[in-house]
Design a protein around this motif. Structure first.
Motif, PDB file in Angstrom:
ATOM      1  N   SER A  55       0.943  -1.208  -0.223  1.00  0.00           N
ATOM      2  CA  SER A  55       0.013   0.061   0.199  1.00  0.00           C
ATOM      3  C   SER A  55       0.875   1.293   0.131  1.00  0.00           C
ATOM      4  N   LYS A  56       2.181   1.134   0.307  1.00  0.00           N
ATOM      5  CA  LYS A  56       2.903   2.301   0.529  1.00  0.00           C
ATOM      6  C   LYS A  56       3.825   2.577  -0.923  1.00  0.00           C
ATOM      7  N   LYS A  99       3.121   3.598  -3.841  1.00  0.00           N
ATOM      8  CA  LYS A  99       2.937   4.798  -4.597  1.00  0.00           C
ATOM      9  C   LYS A  99       3.576   5.842  -3.856  1.00  0.00           C
ATOM     10  N   ASN A 100       3.753   5.831  -2.760  1.00  0.00           N
ATOM     11  CA  ASN A 100       4.479   6.983  -1.947  1.00  0.00           C
ATOM     12  C   ASN A 100       6.175   6.828  -2.425  1.00  0.00           C
ATOM     13  N   ARG A 122       7.245   5.435  -5.123  1.00  0.00           N
ATOM     14  CA  ARG A 122       7.403   6.058  -6.396  1.00  0.00           C
ATOM     15  C   ARG A 122       7.500   7.602  -6.379  1.00  0.00           C
ATOM     16  N   GLU A 123       6.701   8.163  -5.431  1.00  0.00           N
ATOM     17  CA  GLU A 123       6.582   9.772  -5.630  1.00  0.00           C
ATOM     18  C   GLU A 123       7.770   9.989  -4.964  1.00  0.00           C
ATOM     19  N   ASN A 178       2.320  -1.561 -12.265  1.00  0.00           N
ATOM     20  CA  ASN A 178       1.565  -0.455 -12.303  1.00  0.00           C
ATOM     21  C   ASN A 178       2.080   0.747 -11.783  1.00  0.00           C
ATOM     22  N   THR A 179       2.991   0.587 -10.863  1.00  0.00           N
ATOM     23  CA  THR A 179       3.303   1.846 -10.143  1.00  0.00           C
ATOM     24  C   THR A 179       4.780   2.275 -10.651  1.00  0.00           C
TER      25      THR A 179
END
Length: 424
Positions: A131-132, A134-135, A137-138, A177-178
């Motif tokens: 769940s982390k 995406k963070n 990746r940012e 996907n990320t």
């Protein structure tokens, strides 16, 4: 090791001068904390405590500057090129993404970091860490390495992993996907109950996921691990605590090479397979004997004072995270154990690393790290020719490499070259 090394030393020292060219190196960041200690792992790792994240972040940033100021003082930092960044562990996916974002930003602000630089993070495929993603990746991570280890739930439990096969596949799909680039690891030769047919079926399931990169390792029983203690006591018929015999391990390896090649993943190192252009740049820097900075408790480095062509130093950070942070808070290089490598050690390291790859060791690279020496000055060519006849090595004037057969036998091949080296 039996042969006189005097002429090698003489030549080596003659060419041992610093260069005006600014250095390029990769950066490894060690996050030493885990939720659970795997029974086969001998890395520097600790069960995660309550952490002062700001203190830890500051220690990482200070650690970079301590090494650069100590070993590259003559260079403007903006002239220093960072070729890759790798967050390993431990379980770095447990870290707050903000810590890694700060390290990436510090490197981009103070050094030269290309827009396309490879920035990898290791992760465990649990739902919480997934769940982390995406963070992360940012934060700047553009390549994820998932520690899947097995696609069999029973063997995941045997390996002490805290995820299931379905969680691993879900995490992989989320990662694809990320992140632009994703790799995952599997371990084979896990126990004497694993068969070639069983591994073949499991590997084909992994390949059906269409990965661009796979790291496929045999299980190694390391001292000072729970597995070592279990393995040393294992006796038949307890097959779960013993490894496959050598013949089976070799068959598992050759099946691995066969199946990955069939699916378009070329072997570029003993345990690594990738589609063209998807090789790990960070690890290729290790295997080509490039410079790298290791920051974090227990991390290792290979640096060269003022980028000298062949003046190599091995650095090791203090193992204990609290002692490591305290040393850095005192602005001290005492966080480092420092050893200047001898010419002989440099030669051994470049051979050991380069021959793991399918590119082998070019004569130009040997010359670069040894101050102008050639193969006939540093290895026993009679041994090389014998190994060529056996189909284990391939040797031409400009390159020494292990064949496909030789890659499977490196552990026995390398001591023959090293222990019987020749220096005219």
């Amino acid at each position: 090791k039996g042969a006189k090394f005097s002429s090698f030393l003489k030549c080596f020292r003659r060419f041992n001068s610093s260069t005006s060219k600014a250095p390029s190196f990769s950066v490894y960041v060690h996050w030493p904390y885990c939720k659970k200690i795997c029974p086969y792992c001998d890395f520097n790792r600790y069960l995660i405590p309550k952490l002062d994240h700001k203190r830890l972040q500051n220690a990482y940033l200070q650690n970079i500057e301590v090494i650069v100021n100590r070993y590259f003082p003559k260079f403007n930092k903006k002239d220093i090129n960072i070729t890759s960044i790798y967050f390993g562990g431990g379980t770095p996916s447990l870290a707050p993404p903000s810590i890694f974002a700060s390290i990436i930003e510090h490197l981009r602000t103070n050094y030269t970091v290309g827009n396309d630089v490879e920035i990898t993070m290791e992760a465990n495929p649990t739902s919480v860490e997934g769940s982390k993603l995406k963070n992360f990746r940012e934060a700047g991570i553009n390549r994820l390495s998932l520690g899947v280890q097995s696609l069999r739930d029973s063997d995941l439990r045997y390996l002490g992993r805290n995820h299931t096969t379905s969680e691993a596949i879900s995490a992989y799909e989320l990662a694809r996907n990320t992140f632009p680039r994703v790799s995952f690891d599997l371990i084979y030769g896990r126990h004497s109950g694993q068969t070639v047919d069983g591994w073949s079926e499991e590997l084909q399931e992994a390949l059906s996921l269409k990965p661009d990169h796979l790291s496929l390792y045999t299980l190694t029983i390391e001292p000072n691990t729970p597995y070592y203690r279990l393995h040393s006591k294992a006796t038949p018929p307890d097959r779960r605590l013993s490894l496959p015999d050598l013949a089976v391990q070799e068959a598992l390896y050759h099946k691995t090479v066969e199946l990955t090649k069939r699916e378009g993943l070329g072997q570029y190192e003993v345990s690594n397979f990738a589609r063209e252009g998807q090789e790990s740049r960070h690890n290729m820097n290790y295997w080509s004997y490039g410079l790298f900075l290791g920051i974090g408790a227990g991390a290792a480095s290979r640096v060269a004072l003022n980028n000298s062509a062949n003046d190599r130093w091995a650095l090791k950070q203090l193992l204990d995270p609290n002692k490591w942070m305290l040393a850095l808070e005192n602005n001290s290089s005492s966080s480092l154990e420092e050893t200047q490598l001898t010419p002989e050690e440099i030669l051994w390291e470049v051979l050991l690393l380069s021959l793991r790859t399918t590119q082998g060791l070019p004569s130009s690279r040997l010359s670069e790290v040894t101050g102008g020496l050639s193969f006939d000055q540093v290895i026993n060519l009679d041994i090389v020719r014998e190994l060529e006849k056996e189909g284990i090595l391939s040797f031409e004037s400009d390159r020494l490499l292990a064949t496909s057969k030789g890659l499977a036998l490196l552990d026995s091949v390398l001591p023959q070259l090293i222990n019987n080296h020749k220096v005219d």
